[in-house]
Scaffold this active site. Structure first.
Site, PDB file in Angstrom:
ATOM      1  N   ASP A 194      -2.014 -16.492 -10.174  1.00 61.09           N
ATOM      2  CA  ASP A 194      -1.893 -17.074  -8.838  1.00 61.09           C
ATOM      3  C   ASP A 194      -0.619 -17.886  -8.662  1.00 61.09           C
ATOM      4  O   ASP A 194      -0.537 -18.695  -7.743  1.00 61.09           O
ATOM      5  CB  ASP A 194      -3.123 -17.929  -8.512  1.00 61.09           C
ATOM      6  CG  ASP A 194      -3.489 -18.881  -9.642  1.00 61.09           C
ATOM      7  OD1 ASP A 194      -2.698 -18.987 -10.603  1.00 61.09           O
ATOM      8  OD2 ASP A 194      -4.552 -19.507  -9.563  1.00 61.09           O
ATOM      9  N   LYS A 219      -4.671 -35.118 -16.351  1.00 57.35           N
ATOM     10  CA  LYS A 219      -4.134 -35.691 -15.101  1.00 57.35           C
ATOM     11  C   LYS A 219      -4.018 -37.204 -15.231  1.00 57.35           C
ATOM     12  O   LYS A 219      -4.979 -37.855 -15.641  1.00 57.35           O
ATOM     13  CB  LYS A 219      -5.107 -35.412 -13.950  1.00 57.35           C
ATOM     14  CG  LYS A 219      -5.074 -34.003 -13.445  1.00 57.35           C
ATOM     15  CD  LYS A 219      -6.087 -33.829 -12.328  1.00 57.35           C
ATOM     16  CE  LYS A 219      -6.279 -32.352 -12.055  1.00 57.35           C
ATOM     17  NZ  LYS A 219      -7.430 -32.077 -11.195  1.00 57.35           N
ATOM     18  N   ASP A 223       1.532 -22.774  -6.798  1.00 53.62           N
ATOM     19  CA  ASP A 223       0.231 -22.254  -7.223  1.00 53.62           C
ATOM     20  C   ASP A 223      -0.558 -21.954  -5.950  1.00 53.62           C
ATOM     21  O   ASP A 223      -0.849 -22.863  -5.171  1.00 53.62           O
ATOM     22  CB  ASP A 223      -0.450 -23.341  -8.071  1.00 53.62           C
ATOM     23  CG  ASP A 223      -1.888 -23.006  -8.416  1.00 53.62           C
ATOM     24  OD1 ASP A 223      -2.462 -22.095  -7.796  1.00 53.62           O
ATOM     25  OD2 ASP A 223      -2.438 -23.677  -9.304  1.00 53.62           O
TER      26      ASP A 223
HETATM   27  P1  GTP Z   1     -10.414 -21.596  -8.813  1.00 53.65           P
HETATM   28  O1  GTP Z   1     -11.822 -21.145  -9.068  1.00 53.65           O
HETATM   29  O2  GTP Z   1     -10.163 -21.801  -7.344  1.00 53.65           O
HETATM   30  O3  GTP Z   1      -9.990 -22.784  -9.637  1.00 53.65           O
HETATM   31  O4  GTP Z   1      -9.409 -20.415  -9.193  1.00 53.65           O
HETATM   32  P2  GTP Z   1      -9.334 -19.500 -10.510  1.00 53.65           P
HETATM   33  O5  GTP Z   1     -10.627 -18.835 -10.728  1.00 53.65           O
HETATM   34  O6  GTP Z   1      -8.170 -18.575 -10.337  1.00 53.65           O
HETATM   35  O7  GTP Z   1      -9.081 -20.514 -11.700  1.00 53.65           O
HETATM   36  P3  GTP Z   1      -7.715 -21.073 -12.277  1.00 53.65           P
HETATM   37  O8  GTP Z   1      -6.737 -21.248 -11.165  1.00 53.65           O
HETATM   38  O9  GTP Z   1      -8.003 -22.224 -13.123  1.00 53.65           O
HETATM   39  O10 GTP Z   1      -7.265 -19.894 -13.248  1.00 53.65           O
HETATM   40  C1  GTP Z   1      -5.936 -19.722 -13.682  1.00 53.65           C
HETATM   41  C2  GTP Z   1      -5.689 -18.231 -13.873  1.00 53.65           C
HETATM   42  O11 GTP Z   1      -6.521 -17.712 -14.916  1.00 53.65           O
HETATM   43  C3  GTP Z   1      -6.012 -17.426 -12.630  1.00 53.65           C
HETATM   44  O12 GTP Z   1      -5.013 -16.455 -12.488  1.00 53.65           O
HETATM   45  C4  GTP Z   1      -7.366 -16.826 -12.922  1.00 53.65           C
HETATM   46  O13 GTP Z   1      -7.529 -15.544 -12.307  1.00 53.65           O
HETATM   47  C5  GTP Z   1      -7.360 -16.669 -14.432  1.00 53.65           C
HETATM   48  N1  GTP Z   1      -8.671 -16.871 -15.057  1.00 53.65           N
HETATM   49  C6  GTP Z   1      -9.442 -17.987 -15.029  1.00 53.65           C
HETATM   50  N2  GTP Z   1     -10.560 -17.808 -15.729  1.00 53.65           N
HETATM   51  C7  GTP Z   1     -10.514 -16.547 -16.239  1.00 53.65           C
HETATM   52  C8  GTP Z   1     -11.400 -15.759 -17.067  1.00 53.65           C
HETATM   53  O14 GTP Z   1     -12.476 -16.195 -17.478  1.00 53.65           O
HETATM   54  N3  GTP Z   1     -11.004 -14.500 -17.376  1.00 53.65           N
HETATM   55  C9  GTP Z   1      -9.822 -13.966 -16.918  1.00 53.65           C
HETATM   56  N4  GTP Z   1      -9.507 -12.718 -17.260  1.00 53.65           N
HETATM   57  N5  GTP Z   1      -8.971 -14.671 -16.135  1.00 53.65           N
HETATM   58  C10 GTP Z   1      -9.306 -15.957 -15.811  1.00 53.65           C
END
Ligand code: GTP
Length: 358
Positions: free
Chosen positions: A110, A161, A222
């Protein structure tokens, strides 16, 4: 050949309800799924193979790569249960062909950035590091984990943080892209949830591994929240954020089949999806309107996201809101500042008419 893992398996909770049907990296941004901007930037930096580490709504990615040729090999690694960022990287290892000392790029799915990707990999290789992190300076570091480095770029700590001014020891944050020596990925425990930020990185520091940071001050965003999503899309359309997938930056992007009335105004980096309809005297500014959505006559939509097939009635005022797929907002409603309408919801028309610059 450099290989990369793109982490795209998160649920994208902060972007609900847009992510109810579509995983965040597959949401359209400046005319293409967001992930295409990242993949084409990686391709142009010399990456030849990308593993999409998926979990949530993995089938959407599988359908996508069947139909698309982005000039790079794309394979999918799907976790049965989400394994977290570190667990996902470990799970993707089976698809990597590189040798133990080779660099492997990891991207959060993202992040929109102007990072010098090949520069990051070159620095990693030249210094023989175990892990190299892309760090970016931010004006207000309070919302982020901080990553102080010494004069040689060695990471000194991974800090939570900050809660007091004294804890703001640096303005550098983890910008969501890393290079791992492949053998270091092998050390991440397999088959369980691991957070790369909270578990893997701190453990590497403790074990004396060489963990370095490279500061890159180019564009960084982000896209995790609705406000940031709209801003990222706007910046891509206007050409403020770099992407090989945006061919002609301009005041607005109107995709094939969209019908825009002559008296309608579309500006501020808005993008209008395929077959969307913008009725006479409507004004869409700095917004994202998904495919097949309809914006009624005289409506004003600013800094907002209108989901696929949603209908915004005539004379509506939308400022900084998210309307889910297929929702219908009756005429003359006013929605502001963070309001979210769930997919399929119908709001009836109101009879009150207010001035258009309210
Ligand atoms: P929020 O739920 O809104 O916090 O978004 P998010 O699900 O994208 O979580 P976050 O921004 O913390 O994740 C950072 C990156 O890691 C993102 O690109 C997610 O798609 C990816 N990500 C987070 N958790 C996992 C997981 O369990 N498996 C995989 N494959 N990717 C993950």
């Amino acid at each position: 050949m450099t290989e990369a893992v793109l982490l795209v398996g998160g649920q994208g909770t902060r972007l609900r309800p847009l992510t109810v049907n579509t995983p965040k990296p597959m949401l359209p941004v400046a005319g293409v799924p967001f992930t295409v901007h990242q993949i084409t930037r990686a391709r142009d930096a010399g990456v030849r193979k990308i593993v999409l580490a998926t979990s949530y709504r993995a089938e959407v990615f599988a359908e996508f790569i069947e139909d698309v040729d982005l000039g790079i090999e794309i394979v999918i690694a799907t976790e049965d249960e989400p394994l977290g960022t570190g667990g996902a990287i470990r799970h993707a290892l089976a698809h990597l062909e590189s040798g133990p000392d080779d660099p492997v790029l990891i991207f959060n799915g993202d992040v929109l950035s102007g990072l010098d990707i090949s520069g990051l990999v070159a620095s990693h290789v030249e210094t023989g590091s175990d892990v190299t992190l892309y760090l970016t300076p931010v004006e207000d570091p309070r919302a982020y984990g901080l990553v102080p480095i010494d004069g040689d770029g060695r990471v000194q700590a991974f800090l939570e943080k900050p809660s007091t001014p004294e804890e703001i020891v640096t303005d550098l944050i983890n910008a969501g892209c890393y290079v791992f020596k492949r053998s270091v990925i092998e050390q991440i425990p397999s088959g369980r949830v691991v957070s790369v930020e909270r578990e893997t990185f701190p453990a590497l520091l403790t074990s004396g591994a060489q963990v370095r940071g490279v500061v890159d001050s180019s564009y960084w965003l982000d896209l995790g929240t609705p406000l940031a999503f709209v801003q990222g899309s706007r910046d891509l359309v206007l050409g403020h954020a770099p992407s090989p997938a945006v061919l002609a930056p301009g005041a607005a992007l109107v995709l094939d089949g969209a019908q825009i009335a002559e008296s309608a105004r579309i500006d501020g980096g808005s993008s209008i999806g395929r077959n969307a309809v913008i009725a006479p005297d409507a004004h869409v500014s700095g917004s994202v309107v998904f495919d097949h959505a309809v914006i009624g006559a005289g409506a004003r939509v600013a800094g907002s996201i209108v989901g696929a097939g949603a209908r915004i009635g005539e004379g509506c005022e939308l400022h900084g809101v998210v309307v889910g797929d297929g929702a219908s907002i009756g005429a003359r409603n006013e929605l502001r500042d963070g309001a979210r309408v769930w997919p399929g919801i119908e709001l009836s028309a109101t009879s009150i008419r207010y001035s258009s610059d309210a």
